[in-house]
Design a protein around this motif. Structure first.
Motif, mmCIF file in Angstrom:
data_model
loop_
_atom_site.group_PDB
_atom_site.id
_atom_site.type_symbol
_atom_site.label_atom_id
_atom_site.label_comp_id
_atom_site.label_asym_id
_atom_site.label_seq_id
_atom_site.Cartn_x
_atom_site.Cartn_y
_atom_site.Cartn_z
ATOM 1 N N GLU A 802 25.022 9.060 24.008
ATOM 2 C CA GLU A 802 24.029 9.604 23.077
ATOM 3 C C GLU A 802 23.725 11.083 23.372
ATOM 4 O OE1 GLU A 802 23.536 5.196 23.302
ATOM 5 O OE2 GLU A 802 23.821 6.851 24.743
ATOM 6 N N ILE A 805 26.982 16.004 21.560
ATOM 7 C CA ILE A 805 26.576 16.647 20.309
ATOM 8 C C ILE A 805 27.678 17.578 19.823
ATOM 9 C CG2 ILE A 805 25.320 18.376 21.676
ATOM 10 C CD1 ILE A 805 23.626 18.942 19.207
ATOM 11 N N SER A 866 20.342 18.913 12.244
ATOM 12 C CA SER A 866 21.263 17.965 12.892
ATOM 13 C C SER A 866 21.186 18.082 14.415
ATOM 14 C CB SER A 866 22.696 18.211 12.417
ATOM 15 O OG SER A 866 23.127 19.525 12.760
ATOM 16 N N SER A 870 19.819 15.190 16.934
ATOM 17 C CA SER A 870 20.652 14.763 18.061
ATOM 18 C C SER A 870 19.849 14.776 19.361
ATOM 19 C CB SER A 870 21.868 15.681 18.196
ATOM 20 O OG SER A 870 22.583 15.395 19.384
ATOM 21 N N CYS A 874 18.975 11.540 21.662
ATOM 22 C CA CYS A 874 19.280 11.517 23.099
ATOM 23 C C CYS A 874 18.037 11.159 23.901
ATOM 24 C CB CYS A 874 19.829 12.879 23.536
ATOM 25 S SG CYS A 874 20.252 12.981 25.285
#
Length: 935
Positions: A802, A805, A866, A870, A874
């Motif tokens: 996660e 990116i 975005s 992200s 995370c």
């Protein structure tokens, strides 16, 4: 002529000597209470006395050879008084005589003079064994015409000055007393028994001859288990070198063990010792004693040294010496060493002592955070904190003031007075009693009359000559010296450290008495010492059954320097010599596995982990770097205190600038839009005043030179701040919040996953015209680093899916820090209306070492939704892992300093150093205990 008795039975010497005394007393040949027993060591005398008392006899008077010649009627100088008299006698010599004594450089300081005096005292002690003194006529006759004649003439003058100095102090030289007593005994002794002394000094021989002439009976007990011819010994039982230095010493190859290193030898000896029910341990090389003691302790056994522990190594001595050193300059580093002694805290306040933990916390805070160097600078830098300060800071400051206040109150006291405060009279250990007694003896000594107190150099020298002896604890393992070996009662013996230079003890490079002139003076020489040790080793082997005596030496000592095996180990028949030589030169005859990294020990955590309920934005960086280290630091609260430093560390330096900037922001926030009119000069003047104020509170009025340089550096950075802030005001940015706290326990708490978020935001700005918000974090990096550099790392560092990116630029990175994204989340939580229409900006206000690089650097990448999403995804993943107790897998340490987990890596990789159950626990394999929740 003394009556010689040869003890030939294959049993310990203690038993045979006690039997002789008992049978002689029973037959009426001696009265034990009127008998003087002379043995080579105090331990030998104790063992004989114990054996006699066990048989119902009274204890005889006992001593070692040179002690027998001292009379209690005269007040003799102590060792330190002798050293002082010799050192002061040097000042009475002419320049020519001093240059003859010291070829390179004369002693100048008090410590150097005392050391020189100690060396001359040792010379006098050695000569006294032959009944000579440094000014003896016979001595000069022997040296007449030699290259050293001028030097000995100077020593003779020095000795006369020394005696005059003692006479002025109304003290007697112990050696002059011995010489006089040996020629004309003043003590009435009916019977003397010299037992098992293989090197009776010549002066004792003279003494016994005079006693015998006055009707005293002299019995000489000679240990002779080899049943050698009586002509192998002289009249006083000394082995004759011409005979004993040619004899073989027979033992089997199985009895000799050769170790690769001193550590290996210690391990081997202790393992063999514990394998048998009863065995005596003897160490010939003194350097091996500490290794043997450590190995015994590692086996959960108790080591015991009969000669005792040096007084200077005791806690009492360390307290007195360290306090004296601290009083000279009041250096807090010296105070740090004092706080490591439990007795010191009691000495400061024996009714309500500060705990040692608090004392160490206080001194570490002063050295590591206040950067104070002296007691007064520490006190000046530690005024009481106001009530509005954080509880933790006020608590630490109170502890600091309590410690420093107690120390200031005791500055007028001596180290000996501190000892009395620390140890009540009825609870003083032997070391404290002896040290206090020594202090009184020195204070009362005429040698120190006219001096203010006891100079530390004199006290140290006096302590060095003192040993604290105590009875052996139950079930302990005694580490005996070489001369104790014949007297041990165990059937098995372990003789260790049999190296050249120690067996035999060699005399090399003596500055006053080289080996070549010793026989003519009646002193022991290398040949006589070789004969003595050959006799003792041969007798020890002969006194026990085969294989009951084990011998060992190591090829290298504890420092890694090569050892030579004792030449006595090669005293074998010619036909066996090649085999014996091969045995002693081989690399290692001990069959044991090579040392491996792998050990049986693996560290193990408790059965459950207390879960976290809240987390700060700055803590996510720790989890992304290594979840295991995060667990240790943030979950289990394992950390270290501040380290002593002569300058501010990065955290303290940054905190000082942060505090000045926080105070600046708070001072201008009430002005609202009026702050936009502030000039660069006004800003600079204000922040510099705030910096000076904060430095005074933290560091006191007189910081260390290195800290002053750092303060100048901080001032330069704040000058740059004034320039950047002036431009910021010109652009229309108003400071609206400073050091605002997000409370995790508030009613409308912000959550990331199941964790409540908490933290403090350095600063929030709002644009006067657009109403846009900007959140900023102050950074005092050594070099310029922008937000993207600190938040995004290379993909190769990614371990959490996660955290990966893909940026709009097309590059794939990994999140390594989530501070500014979470700060934006907090700002949206605080200002939902203002941030709904336009996303807030996030930035670093960087003040690096180079002022030209100072500026406000935005995290432009975060403006992309975005990227922001992200980061939050995370953060949610990290929060979920923490909530589920997942702190695995560990990651490689990427810092430029030492890995803090290094002490745990005994088996290499972390996976090999941690117990399997703990690994499962760190993988989230067990539930948390509700009662262990960390708020």
């Amino acid at each position: 002529m003394p009556n010689r008795h040869f003890l030939t039975k294959p049993e310990p010497l203690t038993r045979q000597v006690a039997r002789f005394l008992g049978e002689a007393a029973g037959a009426g040949r001696l009265k034990i209470e009127d008998t003087l027993l002379i043995t080579p060591t105090a331990g030998a005398a104790r063992s004989v006395v114990q054996a006699l008392v066990a048989k119902g006899f009274k204890a005889p008077k006992s001593c070692q050879p040179m002690q027998a010649l001292l009379t209690e009627k005269l007040t003799t100088a102590s060792p330190i008084e002798q050293s002082l008299a010799w050192s002061e006698a040097l000042e009475s010599l002419s320049e020519r005589e001093r240059s003859a004594l010291f070829w390179k450089r004369e002693p100048r300081t008090l410590a150097e003079r005392i050391k020189a005096g100690s060396n001359f005292a040792k010379l006098a002690n050695l000569l006294a064994e032959a009944g000579l003194s440094p000014s003896t006529v016979q001595l000069q006759n022997i040296l007449e015409g030699g290259f050293d004649e001028g030097r000995w003439s100077a020593i003779s003058s020095l000795h006369r000055n020394y005696l005059d100095k003692l006479k002025a102090w109304r003290l007697h030289d112990p050696n002059e007393v011995r010489i006089t007593e040996s020629r004309s005994p003043s003590q009435r002794i009916g019977h003397v028994v010299i037992a098992g002394v293989p090197d009776v000094p010549r002066i004792v021989e003279t003494y016994c001859t005079q006693l015998e002439a006055s009707g005293c009976r002299i019995d000489l007990l000679i240990w002779n288990p080899t049943q050698s011819d009586e002509s192998s010994y002289d009249l006083f039982g000394r082995p004759i070198p011409e005979l004993w230095n040619k004899r073989t010493i027979e033992f089997s190859d199985r009895q000799l063990n050769v170790a690769a290193s001193a550590h290996d030898e210690a391990r081997l000896v202790v393992d063999q010792l514990l394998d048998v029910c009863s065995a005596g341990l003897v160490v010939v090389d003194p350097k091996l004693q500490s290794l043997l003691a450590a190995e015994i302790l590692s086996k959960q056994q108790k080591p015991y040294l009969p000669e005792g522990e040096s007084l200077i190594r005791s806690e009492a001595a360390k307290l007195v010496l360290s306090w004296d050193e601290f009083q000279i300059g009041q250096d807090l580093r010296h105070l740090r060493r004092l706080t490591e002694l439990p007795a010191f805290c009691r000495a400061l306040d024996n009714k309500d002592p500060i705990s040692q933990t608090d004392a160490l916390t206080a001194i570490d805070h002063l050295l590591g955070e206040s950067i104070a160097s002296t007691l007064e600078s520490g006190w000046s830098a530690s005024p009481p904190l106001p009530e509005e300060a954080q509880v933790r800071d006020r608590t630490t400051r109170a502890i600091v003031r309590r410690l420093l206040g107690a120390v200031r109150a005791k500055l007028h006291c001596s180290g000996f007075e501190l000892l009395e405060f620390a140890f009540p009279e009825d609870e003083r250990p032997e070391s404290v009693q002896r040290l206090l007694q020594l202090g009184k003896e020195l204070s009362d000594s005429p040698a120190l009359k006219g001096r203010k107190g006891i100079p530390i150099q004199i006290l140290i020298r006096a302590m060095l000559s003192e040993q604290i002896q105590s009875p052996a604890p139950p079930e302990s393992i005694t580490i005996n010296g070489w001369l104790e070996a014949p007297w041990l009662g165990q059937q098995r013996l372990m003789l260790s450290g049999l190296i050249e230079g120690q067996l035999p003890q060699s005399i090399d490079g003596d500055p006053f008495l080289p080996d070549s002139i010793r026989p003519a003076l009646g002193l022991n020489s290398n040949e006589q010492r070789l004969a003595r040790d050959a006799y003792l080793l041969g007798s020890l082997v002969a006194s026990r059954n085969a294989d009951c005596v084990q011998l060992s030496f190591s090829k290298y000592n504890s420092e890694g320097d090569p050892n030579r095996p004792s030449r006595l180990l090669l005293r074998t028949e010619r036909k066996q010599l090649a085999t014996r030589v091969k045995q002693v030169i081989q690399a290692n005859t001990i069959e044991r596995p090579q040392p491996r990294r792998q050990t049986g020990w693996k560290w193990k955590l408790p059965g459950s982990l207390p879960p976290l309920e809240k987390i700060s934005p700055t803590h996510f960086e720790g989890y992304l770097a290594c979840p295991l280290r995060f667990c240790l630091e943030k979950v289990l609260k394992l950390g270290k205190g501040p380290e002593a430093s002569r300058e501010m560390n990065a955290a303290v330096f940054g905190s000082l600038i942060h505090q000045a900037l926080e105070n600046f922001a708070r001072s201008v926030i009430p002005a609202k839009e009026q702050m936009l009119k502030m000039s660069e000069q006004e800003i600079r003047q204000q922040v510099q005043q705030l910096l000076a104020s904060e430095a005074l509170k933290l560091l006191g009025p007189d910081p260390a030179p290195a800290v002053r340089i750092q303060l100048a550096n901080a001032a330069a950075r704040l000058n740059a701040f004034a320039r950047v802030q002036s431009a910021c005001f010109a652009e229309g940015w108003i400071i609206t919040d400073a050091e605002r706290k997000l409370d995790a326990d508030a009613e409308n708490a912000l959550q990331i996953g199941s964790l409540r978020l908490s933290g403090i935001i350095d600063r929030v700005d709002q644009h006067a015209e657009t109403g846009a918000l900007r959140i900023m974090d102050y950074k005092t990096f050594s070099s310029l680093s922008k937000p993207a550099d600190k938040h995004l790392g290379p993909l190769s560092h990614n371990w959490l899916p996660e955290a990966q990116i893909k940026l709009p630029s097309g590059k794939t990175k990994t999140w390594k820090n989530l501070q500014l994204p979470l700060y934006r989340k907090i700002l949206e939580h605080w200002y939902p209306g203002e941030t709904a229409g336009q996303p807030p900006e996030t930035a670093y206000f960087v003040l690096p070492s180079d002022p030209n690089e100072s500026g406000i650097y935005s995290f432009d990448e975060l403006n992309e939704e975005s990227v922001y999403e992200s980061a939050l995804n995370c953060a949610e993943s990290v929060a979920s892992h923490i909530h589920d107790g997942v702190f695995w897998p560990p990651q490689t340490f990427k810092g430029s300093w030492d890995d803090p987990l290094a002490p745990l890596l005994v088996n290499g990789p972390l996976q090999e150093s941690i117990h399997p159950e703990t690994i499962e626990l760190l993988k989230g394999g067990r539930n948390h205990k509700p009662e262990d929740i960390i708020g």
